[in-house]
Every structure is written in structure tokens, then in C-alpha cells.
Enzyme design. Structure first.
Site, PDB file in Angstrom:
ATOM      1  N   LYS A   1       6.238  -5.336  -4.181  1.00  0.00           N
ATOM      2  CA  LYS A   1       7.645  -4.877  -3.746  1.00  0.00           C
ATOM      3  C   LYS A   1       8.395  -4.780  -2.439  1.00  0.00           C
ATOM      4  O   LYS A   1       9.353  -4.972  -1.790  1.00  0.00           O
ATOM      5  CB  LYS A   1       7.705  -3.467  -4.860  1.00  0.00           C
ATOM      6  CG  LYS A   1       9.248  -3.120  -4.464  1.00  0.00           C
ATOM      7  CD  LYS A   1      10.516  -4.094  -5.316  1.00  0.00           C
ATOM      8  CE  LYS A   1      11.387  -3.749  -5.695  1.00  0.00           C
ATOM      9  NZ  LYS A   1      12.368  -4.589  -6.170  1.00  0.00           N
TER      10      LYS A   1
ATOM     11  N   GLU B   1       7.701 -16.637  -9.386  1.00  0.00           N
ATOM     12  CA  GLU B   1       6.997 -14.651  -9.742  1.00  0.00           C
ATOM     13  C   GLU B   1       7.182 -14.285 -10.695  1.00  0.00           C
ATOM     14  O   GLU B   1       5.970 -13.691 -10.706  1.00  0.00           O
ATOM     15  CB  GLU B   1       8.390 -14.159  -8.595  1.00  0.00           C
ATOM     16  CG  GLU B   1       9.007 -14.173  -7.568  1.00  0.00           C
ATOM     17  CD  GLU B   1       9.730 -13.181  -6.954  1.00  0.00           C
ATOM     18  OE1 GLU B   1       9.263 -12.404  -6.139  1.00  0.00           O
ATOM     19  OE2 GLU B   1      10.687 -12.419  -7.845  1.00  0.00           O
TER      20      GLU B   1
ATOM     21  N   HIS C   1      17.289 -37.618  -1.375  1.00  0.00           N
ATOM     22  CA  HIS C   1      16.353 -38.076  -0.571  1.00  0.00           C
ATOM     23  C   HIS C   1      14.559 -37.518  -1.114  1.00  0.00           C
ATOM     24  O   HIS C   1      14.409 -37.071   0.302  1.00  0.00           O
ATOM     25  CB  HIS C   1      16.572 -37.642   0.672  1.00  0.00           C
ATOM     26  CG  HIS C   1      18.215 -37.316   1.042  1.00  0.00           C
ATOM     27  ND1 HIS C   1      17.943 -38.876   1.696  1.00  0.00           N
ATOM     28  CD2 HIS C   1      18.838 -37.189   0.913  1.00  0.00           C
ATOM     29  CE1 HIS C   1      19.620 -38.629   1.458  1.00  0.00           C
ATOM     30  NE2 HIS C   1      20.133 -38.296   1.472  1.00  0.00           N
TER      31      HIS C   1
ATOM     32  N   CYS D   1       0.731  -1.180   0.003  1.00  0.00           N
ATOM     33  CA  CYS D   1       0.116  -0.091  -0.132  1.00  0.00           C
ATOM     34  C   CYS D   1       0.826   1.451  -0.161  1.00  0.00           C
ATOM     35  O   CYS D   1       2.019   1.292   0.595  1.00  0.00           O
ATOM     36  CB  CYS D   1      -1.370   0.160   0.839  1.00  0.00           C
ATOM     37  SG  CYS D   1      -1.882  -1.678   1.503  1.00  0.00           S
TER      38      CYS D   1
ATOM     39  N   ARG E   1       5.693  -0.712  -6.177  1.00  0.00           N
ATOM     40  CA  ARG E   1       5.319  -1.368  -4.845  1.00  0.00           C
ATOM     41  C   ARG E   1       3.877  -2.741  -4.892  1.00  0.00           C
ATOM     42  O   ARG E   1       4.236  -2.975  -4.012  1.00  0.00           O
ATOM     43  CB  ARG E   1       4.446   0.243  -3.654  1.00  0.00           C
ATOM     44  CG  ARG E   1       5.630   1.060  -3.359  1.00  0.00           C
ATOM     45  CD  ARG E   1       4.687   1.877  -2.385  1.00  0.00           C
ATOM     46  NE  ARG E   1       5.318   1.529  -0.646  1.00  0.00           N
ATOM     47  CZ  ARG E   1       5.628   1.678  -0.195  1.00  0.00           C
ATOM     48  NH1 ARG E   1       6.476   2.408  -0.018  1.00  0.00           N
ATOM     49  NH2 ARG E   1       5.814   0.772   1.264  1.00  0.00           N
TER      50      ARG E   1
ATOM     51  N   ASN F   1      -2.768   2.302   5.659  1.00  0.00           N
ATOM     52  CA  ASN F   1      -0.969   1.464   6.007  1.00  0.00           C
ATOM     53  C   ASN F   1      -0.926   0.482   6.810  1.00  0.00           C
ATOM     54  O   ASN F   1      -1.158   0.974   7.836  1.00  0.00           O
ATOM     55  CB  ASN F   1      -0.406   1.951   4.932  1.00  0.00           C
ATOM     56  CG  ASN F   1      -0.200   2.531   3.635  1.00  0.00           C
ATOM     57  OD1 ASN F   1      -0.649   2.484   2.561  1.00  0.00           O
ATOM     58  ND2 ASN F   1       0.981   3.002   3.359  1.00  0.00           N
ATOM     59  N   GLY F   2      -0.705  -0.996   6.495  1.00  0.00           N
ATOM     60  CA  GLY F   2      -0.089  -1.960   7.714  1.00  0.00           C
ATOM     61  C   GLY F   2      -1.920  -2.701   8.472  1.00  0.00           C
ATOM     62  O   GLY F   2      -2.340  -2.653   7.373  1.00  0.00           O
TER      63      GLY F   2
ATOM     64  N   TRP G   1      -3.144  -2.775  -1.487  1.00  0.00           N
ATOM     65  CA  TRP G   1      -2.808  -4.253  -1.538  1.00  0.00           C
ATOM     66  C   TRP G   1      -3.868  -5.003  -0.724  1.00  0.00           C
ATOM     67  O   TRP G   1      -3.146  -4.880   0.561  1.00  0.00           O
ATOM     68  CB  TRP G   1      -1.083  -4.891  -1.557  1.00  0.00           C
ATOM     69  CG  TRP G   1      -0.596  -6.135  -2.177  1.00  0.00           C
ATOM     70  CD1 TRP G   1      -0.406  -6.019  -3.456  1.00  0.00           C
ATOM     71  CD2 TRP G   1      -0.796  -6.945  -1.423  1.00  0.00           C
ATOM     72  NE1 TRP G   1       0.175  -7.352  -3.197  1.00  0.00           N
ATOM     73  CE2 TRP G   1      -0.187  -7.648  -2.193  1.00  0.00           C
ATOM     74  CE3 TRP G   1      -0.955  -7.197  -0.256  1.00  0.00           C
ATOM     75  CZ2 TRP G   1       0.427  -9.041  -1.758  1.00  0.00           C
ATOM     76  CZ3 TRP G   1      -0.294  -8.844   0.750  1.00  0.00           C
ATOM     77  CH2 TRP G   1      -0.239  -9.951  -1.069  1.00  0.00           C
TER      78      TRP G   1
ATOM     79  N   GLU H   1      17.109 -18.787  -5.508  1.00  0.00           N
ATOM     80  CA  GLU H   1      16.898 -17.216  -6.539  1.00  0.00           C
ATOM     81  C   GLU H   1      16.411 -17.383  -7.595  1.00  0.00           C
ATOM     82  O   GLU H   1      15.009 -16.819  -7.993  1.00  0.00           O
ATOM     83  CB  GLU H   1      18.015 -16.434  -6.087  1.00  0.00           C
ATOM     84  CG  GLU H   1      17.503 -14.765  -6.716  1.00  0.00           C
ATOM     85  CD  GLU H   1      17.016 -13.926  -6.039  1.00  0.00           C
ATOM     86  OE1 GLU H   1      16.093 -14.367  -5.064  1.00  0.00           O
ATOM     87  OE2 GLU H   1      16.832 -13.311  -6.137  1.00  0.00           O
TER      88      GLU H   1
ATOM     89  N   LYS I   1      13.021 -16.433  -9.549  1.00  0.00           N
ATOM     90  CA  LYS I   1      12.512 -15.929  -9.917  1.00  0.00           C
ATOM     91  C   LYS I   1      11.658 -15.978 -11.124  1.00  0.00           C
ATOM     92  O   LYS I   1      10.205 -15.727 -11.946  1.00  0.00           O
ATOM     93  CB  LYS I   1      14.046 -15.168 -11.095  1.00  0.00           C
ATOM     94  CG  LYS I   1      14.983 -14.910 -10.049  1.00  0.00           C
ATOM     95  CD  LYS I   1      14.064 -13.006 -10.126  1.00  0.00           C
ATOM     96  CE  LYS I   1      13.569 -12.550  -9.374  1.00  0.00           C
ATOM     97  NZ  LYS I   1      13.859 -12.892  -7.371  1.00  0.00           N
TER      98      LYS I   1
HETATM   99  C1  G6P Z   1       9.459  -8.750  -0.945  1.00  0.00           C
HETATM  100  C2  G6P Z   1       9.363  -8.918  -2.981  1.00  0.00           C
HETATM  101  C3  G6P Z   1      10.987  -9.241  -3.364  1.00  0.00           C
HETATM  102  C4  G6P Z   1      12.480  -9.042  -1.797  1.00  0.00           C
HETATM  103  C5  G6P Z   1      11.234  -9.568  -0.636  1.00  0.00           C
HETATM  104  C6  G6P Z   1      11.953  -8.637   0.814  1.00  0.00           C
HETATM  105  O1  G6P Z   1       8.676 -10.226  -1.805  1.00  0.00           O
HETATM  106  O2  G6P Z   1       8.925  -9.193  -3.883  1.00  0.00           O
HETATM  107  O3  G6P Z   1      11.200  -9.276  -4.063  1.00  0.00           O
HETATM  108  O4  G6P Z   1      13.270  -9.780  -1.819  1.00  0.00           O
HETATM  109  O5  G6P Z   1      10.463  -8.665  -0.671  1.00  0.00           O
HETATM  110  O6  G6P Z   1      12.264  -7.830   0.114  1.00  0.00           O
HETATM  111  P1  G6P Z   1      12.878  -6.507   1.237  1.00  0.00           P
HETATM  112  O7  G6P Z   1      12.887  -4.964   1.009  1.00  0.00           O
HETATM  113  O8  G6P Z   1      13.092  -6.654   2.887  1.00  0.00           O
HETATM  114  O9  G6P Z   1      14.509  -6.845   0.677  1.00  0.00           O
END
Ligand code: G6P
Length: 613
Positions: free
Chosen positions: A608, A493, A509, A2, A27, A103-104, A77, A486, A490
Site C-alpha cells: 500500500k 493489481e 501504431h 514495512c 501497508r 524501514n527504508g 516487505w 487506471e 486495477k
Molecule cells: C502503491 C499503491 C497504489 C498507489 C501508489 C502511490 O503502488 O499500491 O495504489 O497508487 O502506491 O501511492 P500514494 O500513497 O503515493 O498515492
């Protein structure tokens, strides 16, 4: 997640709100809304068409009152209540004369709501947020002003929140308050501003102020005043910013993700600049721990979420290997609720690009409460995390707008490695020659990544051939395991492909039961001391019919001979390889996502900045 924006005193408040909301889009949001105060009434427009809500608001601008004095806007959001228009902010009270954006999470909203309902209030959304509008209605009815009413409400709220409110009885006032969730204040030429994110205000003003936890601001066109929960006046605390709005534009790239992938060499160079020298010496003055402090540390716990957590995995290996420092890694949302045994000699390093991720923030706060020393590793100067920690290390990746982390992740890895080298030199665990070799390696990362970026077309060609994949398994060992995780993240996501990462040694395993001719296996097989072991795993999945994509060292014929597709990277020291090896996997996910027509900058359901648990 948000975003909040508020403006008072501007000649065209709606234009200011819409421009700022556009800057907050990165965001992530699924609905948006604005409200304007005009001549004793509130004008509101909200929309819940994901990705297009701001267009709807812009289209409605023609109907907006031209004489409005102030307004607030919000990108939402969804957490409490679906992403539908009636849950979008700003929310009204019963009379339609008070509006709030939040927000929150208000944790005790149900309890508060039960009381309000008993007093005759009726709600028009399923959100936790709306309760604040009705609480303000109740306080305003006692004759209190808007900011004073908000102060009284904040005392009753539990949870993390940033709030902005307007009402018709004080048409040029925005009242704002926060606890944990960020909120900043701005001022320029008789205009007062409130925003949840610096990015929203950079185009407007650089005269910015912080609001601390449980402070309440009254923002008027020509003045800002702040009080604490006790009602006593507080000083305005200036906020310094380093980012340039130009850096947050796409610069001719199709999308921010592509731009940010290309920015990685520069981001790595900037992050290491002035902090490391070819002779192996390091300078981390901003760390604000003395040499004696560092000597006392006998254990490091790294915490983060998502890509930041995966960066920590590489950090741990460097800390153990170079600095001989016992190191653990934990997901922040788990760590914060664990009965973690920490002492004054434990250093908890919280890694977060945004410096706002609520779980990472609370993990760090909990670590402090339990007596540990704390270090924030973040990309955002003066972020919540930076302010909470005993010491801070900034990555210098510049603003990252694409939801999927790219340059932030790469710079987090490099920064953690630099920190490990720094500790190693202070603790004397590396020979001069070894630290020189590592520092030269770190300094060459930018160039190596630039070389890899020169090969993006080749990686994208592999992505095109895999555009229809359904199940992908990523295998890696040691630092390659973090890369595998990672890479899988990706792909999930961006391309919405089921992708799982396993330590390659775990294959037998369980995961191997899933492997058949439909499976695609991405093996992190660049040369390192466990390369032969990974090759054995490749043989195992090949024998079961899987298609193998090998991320390998350039010119490695042995790997090339067994793989169906290659993602080649240059020769790089094993421990330093993650920041280089991740780039082809970013490209793979990007390419598959684009082939499928997905929005790479704003993948579905993701945000984000994750400001709620
Ligand atoms: C969200 C984003 C990720 C990020 C994670 C942690 O899930 O989509 O890309 O790695 O938050 O975010 P930060 O700002 O704490 O690195």
C-alpha cells in the site's frame, strides 16, 4: 510496505505489538516478527508465511515471557534478501542482546558491513538492515547507552530509514531514529510507544509526537527525550491526527476494497465540502499561497506514482482547459532523476494518498531544490509530503486500507479539478456561467458516483463473464485515457490479468497487431467530444474478432449496438467523468479477482505504501 512498532512500560507488551502490527497489515508485508526484552535476554519470534505471519506470532504468544518490559515488532516487505524467516525483522547483533527493526534502505550497508566483518562480526541475514544491529553492538561496547549508540550509528548511515532498537542492558528503553521514512512517538499512562504509521497507534493513544529527520529518541515508560545528530536536546513536537480507528474497520463488508468503493460518494463530498460553492466560487485557504503567488505561476508540473499519477492526467486536462495553465504530468520516479528545468514560477504538485511514497517525496524535494514552488496533495494530515511542501491540499477520503487505490484516486481527481477551477477563477480564464456549471458538476459528483455504485451488481455480472480473460486492452482518449490506464492497473493489481492501456489513437501504431479473437478490449466510450473517434476504434478491434466491453453513457444505443458487454454510467460532463467512469472498472477488476479467488485487499507482491525506491 514495512511497518515498525515499539512499546515500553506496558503490562502486556506483546499484545500491544500484535494489535499494532495487525493495524499495519494494510501497508502490505511478506514476513513479520517481534522481540521482547525480558530479564537480561531477548525473546524473538519471526515468520515468513505471507498473509499469515501475524497468526504465527499470535500462536507463539503462549511461549512469550510474561515479565517482558519492552519490545519491538515489524512487518517486512522484502527488498534486500528474500521473504524468508531469517531475513525477517527484528534483527540481532552477534551477541543476541541487541535487536533492531528497520524501514527504508541503508544505501551504504555493504561498505558498513565490510568494516564490521573485518572487525569480526558475522551476519545471519541478507538484509541491509542487520548492519545497524552490529553497529549498535560496537557502540554499546564502548559503554554508551542505547540512544547515544544509535545517534552515533545514524551519522554513518546513508539512505532513507526509520529505526527502532532495544537491548538487554537497558531493558525499558526503545531507541528510535529516522531520516525521510516516517516514525512517530506516543505516550499514555506510563507507556512509551514508537510506530512508523499513525494507524498503528490510534487504538492506543492520541498523544503523539513527530520525530524529525536525523533526530534520535530515547523512549522510556514515563518519558521521551529527543536529540539531534549533534547530541543536543530537541523539543518534542506534537502531532495532530484526524482519523478515527472506527473508520478503518470493515463495517460488515467482505473486504476493505468493497467498503472503500462504497465510500466514494461520501469521500468526494467530504473532499469538496466547504471548498466550492454552487455560484462557482472556491475557497482553498489551507493552500497557503496568496492570490499574488498564484498569479505568478506560469506552469504546473504534476507528479505521482501509480493511481496518483493517473489522477494527475485528469488534473492536467482540467488545468489546461479551464485555467489555460501550461501543465505537464510526470511519474515521480522519473522526474526526480531528470534534469528538470524549473523556475520560481513553476508549481510542482506532488500527489500521494499516503504522503509517504518515497519517489514522490523526493520528486517534491528535488523540485524545491531547483527553485520551484511546491504543493502536496495528500490524504494524510502532517504526512512527510505535507510537511515538505510550501502548500498543501488534503483530500478527505479517510483511511484507505485496501492496497488498490479506489476512493483515494477518485478524490485526488476531484481535488485536482477543484484546484484547476480555483486557478481558473483567480486567473479569470472562465466566464461566470462556465465556472458555475463546473462547480455544480463537481458538487454533483458524489451523487453520480452513488448512482453508479447502485449498479455494482451489473458490473459484477460482466466481471463474472470475463473471469477467465487472459489479455485485456483498455482504450481511451483525453480524460478517458487516464481512466483506461487506471482500469488496466486495477485489473493487473487485483486479478493478475495482463492488462494494457493505450491512448485509442495509438491503436493503429502497434497494439492492433495484438488484437485477435482472444483479446478483450475495454473501450472508454462514454459520450464526449471524441466519442465518434472511440467508436471507430471499437469498429477496428471488432473487425479483428475482439470481445468489446464498452464503458458508455446510459441509454446510448449506438454504443450498445456494437459492444459485447456494457458498463453504463450516467450522463456526466466530459471533463468531470473520470471520477465516475472509474467505478465500473474498479468493480470489474474486483469481480474478476474475486472470481479467481484472489485476496483483493492484499494483492500479491504489492504494498500500500511504497517507502523504498
Ligand atoms: C502503491 C499503491 C497504489 C498507489 C501508489 C502511490 O503502488 O499500491 O495504489 O497508487 O502506491 O501511492 P500514494 O500513497 O503515493 O498515492
Amino acid at each position: 510496505m514495512c511497518g515498525i512498532i515499539g512499546v515500553t512500560g506496558a503490562s502486556e507488551p506483546l499484545a500491544v505489538l500484535l494489535d499494532a502490527l495487525a493495524l499495519l497489515e494494510y501497508r502490505g508485508y511478506d514476513s513479520a516478527g517481534v522481540v521482547l526484552v525480558d530479564d537480561g535476554a531477548l525473546w524473538r519470534k519471526r515468520d515468513a508465511v505471507r498473509g499469515h505471519s501475524l497468526d504465527t506470532l499470535r500462536a507463539a504468544a503462549a511461549e512469550a515471557p510474561a515479565t517482558a518490559t519492552a519490545g519491538i515488532g515489524h512487518t517486512r516487505w522484502a527488498t534486500h534478501g528474500a521473504a524468508v524467516e531469517h531475513n525477517a525483522h527484528p534483527h540481532f547483533d552477534c551477541t543476541g542482546t541487541v535487536a533492531i527493526a528497520h524501514n527504508g534502505i541503508i544505501e551504504n550497508y555493504q561498505e558498513l558491513w565490510d568494516k564490521l566483518q573485518a572487525e569480526g562480526h558475522t551476519r545471519s541475514s541478507e538484509t541491509d538492515s542487520e548492519v545497524v544491529a552490529h553497529m549498535l553492538e560496537r557502540e554499546l561496547a564502548t559503554g554508551a547507552g542505547l540512544a547515544e549508540s544509535l545517534r552515533r550509528c545514524v551519522g554513518e548511515l546513508r539512505g532513507d530509514f526509520a529505526l527502532a532498537a532495544v537491548c538487554t542492558s537497558e531493558p525499558d528503553v526503545i531507541a528510535a531514529a529516522r531520516r525521510t521514512s516516517p516514525l512517530i512517538l506516543g505516550r499514555v499512562d506510563g507507556i512509551g510507544l514508537v510506530a512508523s504509521d499513525i494507524a498503528a497507534l490510534l487504538g492506543t493513544t492520541r498523544t503523539l509526537f513527530q520525530l524529525a529527520d536525523d533526530e534520535i529518541a530515547e523512549v522510556r515508560p514515563g518519558s521521551i527525550s529527543v536529540v539531534g545528530l549533534d547530541g543536543l536536546a530537541r523539543e518534542l513536537e506534537p502531532l495532530e491526527v484526524g482519523w478515527d480507528i472506527v473508520a478503518a474497520r470493515r463495517d460488515g463488508y467482505d473486504d476493505f476494497m468493497s467498503k472503500e468503493i462504497h465510500e466514494q460518494p461520501r469521500a468526494l463530498r467530504d473532499t469538496l465540502m466547504g471548498r466550492i460553492h454552487a455560484d462557482g466560487t472556491t475557497e482553498l485557504e489551507e493552500l497557503s499561497f496568496s492570490a499574488a503567488d498564484l498569479e505568478e505561476i506560469d506552469r504546473v508540473v504534476l507528479v505521482g506514482c501509480g493511481s496518483a499519477y493517473y489522477a494527475c492526467l485528469s488534473g492536467r486536462i482540467a488545468l489546461e482547459h479551464w485555467a489555460k495553465m501550461p501543465a505537464e504530468v510526470e511519474i515521480a520516479s522519473e522526474f526526480r532523476y531528470r534534469d528538470a528545468v524549473l523556475g520560481e514560477h513553476t508549481l510542482v504538485v506532488a500527489v500521494s494518498q499516503s504522503g509517504e511514497t518515497v519517489d514522490t517525496f523526493h520528486a517534491l524535494r528535488e523540485a524545491r531544490r531547483r527553485g520551484a514552488r511546491t504543493l502536496a496533495l495528500t490524504n494524510v494530515v502532517d504526512s512527510l509530503l505535507a510537511r515538505e511542501a510550501d502548500g498543501v491540499l488534503y483530500t478527505r477520503a479517510g483511511p484507505e486500507i485496501g492496497v488498490a487505490s479506489t476512493k483515494s484516486h477518485a478524490t485526488q481527481i476531484a481535488m485536482l479539478q477543484l484546484f484547476a477551477l480555483h486557478l481558473a477563477t483567480k486567473r479569470g480564464t472562465l466566464k461566470g456561467e462556465e465556472s458555475r456549471e463546473i462547480s455544480t458538476g463537481l458538487l454533483s459528483l458524489g451523487g453520480l458516483v452513488a448512482g453508479v455504485i447502485g449498479q455494482l451488481d451489473r458490473y459484477l455480472a460482466v466481471a463474472r463473464r470475463l473471469a477467465d480473460v487472459q489479455d485485456v486492452y483498455f482504450l481511451g482518449r483525453s480524460v478517458g485515457y487516464g481512466v483506461a490506464l487506471e482500469g488496466a492497473l486495477k485489473l493487473k493489481e487485483l486479478a493478475y490479468v495482463r492488462a494494457e492501456a493505450y491512448p485509442a489513437g495509438e491503436l493503429k501504431h502497434g497494439p492492433i497487431a495484438l488484437i485477435d479473437e482472444r483479446a478483450v478490449v475495454v473501450a472508454i466510450a462514454n459520450r464526449g467530444h471524441l466519442w465518434e473517434k472511440v467508436m471507430a476504434n471499437i469498429a477496428e478491434v471488432k473487425a479483428r474478432g475482439a470481445t468489446v466491453v464498452a464503458l458508455c453513457t446510459e441509454g446510448d444505443e449506438a454504443t450498445a449496438a456494437v459492444a459485447d458487454h456494457l458498463l453504463e454510467i450516467p450522463v456526466v460532463a466530459e471533463l468531470l467523468s473520470p471520477a465516475v467512469a472509474i467505478v465500473p472498472l474498479q468493480a470489474l477488476a474486483y469481480g474478476v479477482a474475486r472470481e479467481r479467488g484472489n485476496d483483493v485487499d492484499r494483492p500479491r507482491n504489492l504494498a500500500k505504501v511504497v517507502t523504498v525506491e
